[in-house]
Motif scaffolding. Structure first.
Motif, short mmCIF file in Angstrom:
data_model
loop_
_atom_site.label_atom_id
_atom_site.label_comp_id
_atom_site.label_asym_id
_atom_site.label_seq_id
_atom_site.Cartn_x
_atom_site.Cartn_y
_atom_site.Cartn_z
N ALA A 66 -41.19 -10.79 21.85
CA ALA A 66 -40.04 -10.19 21.33
C ALA A 66 -39.86 -9.23 20.03
CB ALA A 66 -38.60 -10.92 21.88
N GLY A 67 -40.69 -9.14 19.38
CA GLY A 67 -40.68 -9.49 17.96
C GLY A 67 -39.99 -10.30 16.81
N HIS A 68 -39.98 -11.12 17.44
CA HIS A 68 -38.78 -12.05 16.35
C HIS A 68 -40.18 -12.96 15.28
CE1 HIS A 68 -35.63 -11.69 18.07
NE2 HIS A 68 -35.98 -12.34 19.25
N GLU A 69 -39.58 -12.95 14.22
CA GLU A 69 -41.00 -14.19 13.47
C GLU A 69 -40.44 -15.47 13.31
OE1 GLU A 69 -39.99 -14.56 8.72
OE2 GLU A 69 -39.75 -13.10 8.92
N VAL A 70 -41.97 -16.41 14.03
CA VAL A 70 -41.42 -17.07 14.54
C VAL A 70 -42.23 -18.06 13.98
CG1 VAL A 70 -41.48 -18.69 16.34
CG2 VAL A 70 -41.01 -15.99 16.64
N ARG A 71 -42.53 -19.54 13.03
CA ARG A 71 -43.04 -20.49 12.73
C ARG A 71 -42.94 -21.90 13.81
NH1 ARG A 71 -39.12 -20.84 8.12
NH2 ARG A 71 -40.57 -19.99 7.08
N THR A 72 -43.22 -22.23 13.74
CA THR A 72 -43.49 -23.99 14.57
C THR A 72 -43.44 -25.32 13.73
OG1 THR A 72 -45.68 -24.14 14.92
CG2 THR A 72 -44.43 -23.35 16.70
N ALA A 73 -42.40 -26.70 14.48
CA ALA A 73 -42.69 -27.61 13.49
C ALA A 73 -42.31 -29.10 14.58
CB ALA A 73 -41.46 -27.69 12.58
N THR A 74 -42.77 -29.91 13.81
CA THR A 74 -43.03 -31.05 14.88
C THR A 74 -42.71 -32.41 14.42
OG1 THR A 74 -45.14 -31.19 14.33
CG2 THR A 74 -44.92 -29.70 16.42
N LEU A 75 -42.43 -33.73 14.68
CA LEU A 75 -42.05 -34.23 14.38
C LEU A 75 -42.53 -35.21 13.73
CD1 LEU A 75 -39.51 -37.00 15.23
CD2 LEU A 75 -41.37 -37.58 17.24
N ASP A 76 -43.92 -35.09 14.09
CA ASP A 76 -44.98 -36.04 13.39
C ASP A 76 -45.20 -35.02 11.97
OD1 ASP A 76 -44.74 -38.13 14.82
OD2 ASP A 76 -46.00 -37.12 16.03
N GLU A 77 -45.21 -33.86 11.31
CA GLU A 77 -44.75 -33.50 10.29
C GLU A 77 -43.94 -34.14 8.99
OE1 GLU A 77 -45.02 -28.72 10.44
OE2 GLU A 77 -45.80 -29.00 12.55
N GLY A 78 -44.41 -34.94 8.63
CA GLY A 78 -43.65 -35.88 7.54
C GLY A 78 -42.73 -36.26 7.82
N PRO A 79 -41.95 -36.36 7.07
CA PRO A 79 -40.92 -36.87 6.82
C PRO A 79 -39.30 -36.39 7.02
CG PRO A 79 -41.58 -37.19 4.42
CD PRO A 79 -42.31 -36.38 4.96
N ASP A 80 -39.66 -35.34 6.98
CA ASP A 80 -38.49 -34.31 7.46
C ASP A 80 -38.89 -32.93 8.82
OD1 ASP A 80 -37.05 -34.21 5.03
OD2 ASP A 80 -39.07 -33.52 4.25
N HIS A 81 -39.94 -33.96 8.92
CA HIS A 81 -40.40 -33.95 11.17
C HIS A 81 -40.55 -31.90 10.81
CE1 HIS A 81 -39.20 -37.07 11.35
NE2 HIS A 81 -37.43 -36.84 11.49
N GLY A 82 -41.07 -31.12 9.08
CA GLY A 82 -41.42 -30.61 9.42
C GLY A 82 -40.10 -29.68 9.20
N LEU A 83 -39.00 -30.23 9.36
CA LEU A 83 -37.50 -29.59 9.27
C LEU A 83 -37.02 -30.03 7.38
CD1 LEU A 83 -35.86 -29.91 12.10
CD2 LEU A 83 -37.29 -27.34 11.88
N THR A 84 -37.86 -29.52 6.42
CA THR A 84 -37.41 -29.91 5.02
C THR A 84 -35.77 -28.10 4.64
OG1 THR A 84 -38.50 -27.33 4.09
CG2 THR A 84 -39.54 -29.91 4.74
N GLU A 85 -35.58 -28.55 3.79
CA GLU A 85 -34.21 -27.55 3.61
C GLU A 85 -34.55 -26.14 3.62
OE1 GLU A 85 -32.18 -29.12 -0.18
OE2 GLU A 85 -32.27 -30.96 0.54
N ALA A 86 -36.40 -25.60 2.66
CA ALA A 86 -36.61 -25.06 2.86
C ALA A 86 -36.64 -24.38 4.26
CB ALA A 86 -37.79 -24.18 1.96
N VAL A 87 -37.52 -24.59 4.88
CA VAL A 87 -37.36 -24.23 6.11
C VAL A 87 -36.70 -23.95 7.01
CG1 VAL A 87 -38.36 -24.96 8.10
CG2 VAL A 87 -39.96 -25.29 7.08
N LEU A 88 -35.30 -24.58 6.94
CA LEU A 88 -34.01 -24.44 7.32
C LEU A 88 -33.62 -23.22 7.00
CD1 LEU A 88 -32.64 -28.21 8.57
CD2 LEU A 88 -33.76 -26.59 9.82
#
Length: 247
Positions: free
Chosen positions: A38-60
């Motif tokens: 649909a043209g969205h800009e997409v990244r993925t993140a998973t549970l075991d991607e570091g202590p932030d589970h891939g959801l760092t402040e910068a990512v969010l």
């Protein structure tokens, strides 16, 4: 188009052959592909991607809409990350909660309830009826979506009454379920969408993918005014002297 982060536990796909056969690159990869189409800009993140589970402040901070799929490891999500996601939702980030993520820490916190339900794995037929056909999330969908093999979720679903109920499911075994629930929390929009059991190829279904794309567009923050809170100066000229104040 929205900036989307697709989050997935990504445990079943690596530990169970039946799941890996359906989603060899992970559920997140298939959901991400549907949104990229649909043209969205997409990244993925998973549970075991570091202590932030891939959801760092910068990512969010760089995310308009977060999608969340979890099942077996809800308790492993760190509270600091839940706090971070919760704050971003209240600030305006959209959140799509998928299938068994009804038990995720973030959804339970946002709902303030147990989010419990009935369930059964019997590869039975499900029909998701579009009970609010004029809603943007149902755009392009017929009267119902039929899935040949699904896991049953049944009422009572212990969540607050949704602001809008877009889909209501019927299962071959007789149960019904509120499968497309819209909420507003703070400035953020939250959509719970039921289909998506890991052993069935549900995220390849064209109608399911359309709902995901529609939901991202609905949940993405808009350009409306930002509310101010706290002590406010008057708009009109008035006498603000009042000795009775305790603040």
């Amino acid at each position: 188009m929205a900036r989307v982060t697709v989050w997935n536990e990504y445990r079943h796909e690596r530990e169970n052959d039946a799941v890996a056969e359906v989603y060899p690159d992970g559920i997140h990869a298939v959901v991400a592909d549907a949104l990229r189409e649909a043209g969205h800009e997409v990244r993925t993140a998973t549970l075991d991607e570091g202590p932030d589970h891939g959801l760092t402040e910068a990512v969010l901070d760089d995310t308009d809409v977060l999608t969340w799929w979890g099942h077996a490891a809800h308790d492993e999500v760190r509270e600091e990350v839940v706090d971070r996601v919760h704050e971003r939702v209240l600030d305006g980030m959209g959140l799509l909660v998928l299938h068994s993520a009804h038990y995720s820490k973030i959804f339970k916190r946002l709902m303030g309830t147990s989010c419990s339900l009935k369930w059964r794995e019997a590869a039975e037929t499900e029909r998701l009826w579009a009970v609010e056909p004029g809603h943007p999330i149902a755009d392009g969908i017929g009267e119902y979506i039929e899935l040949d093999e699904t896991e049953m979720y049944g009422e009572r679903f212990d969540v607050p009454a949704p602001d809008a109920l877009v889909f209501n499911s019927w299962f071959a075994g007789g149960e019904v379920f509120r499968s497309g629930c819209c909420y507003r929390r703070g400035n953020g929009r939250v959509f719970y969408f039921r289909p998506g059991h890991e052993t069935y190829p549900i995220y390849y279904d064209d109608d399911v993918r359309r709902v995901l794309r529609n939901a991202v567009e609905w949940a993405a923050p808009g350009d409306g005014p930002t509310p101010d809170f706290g002590n406010a100066d008057p708009i009109e000229e008035i006498d603000t002297d009042d000795d009775r104040t305790v603040h």
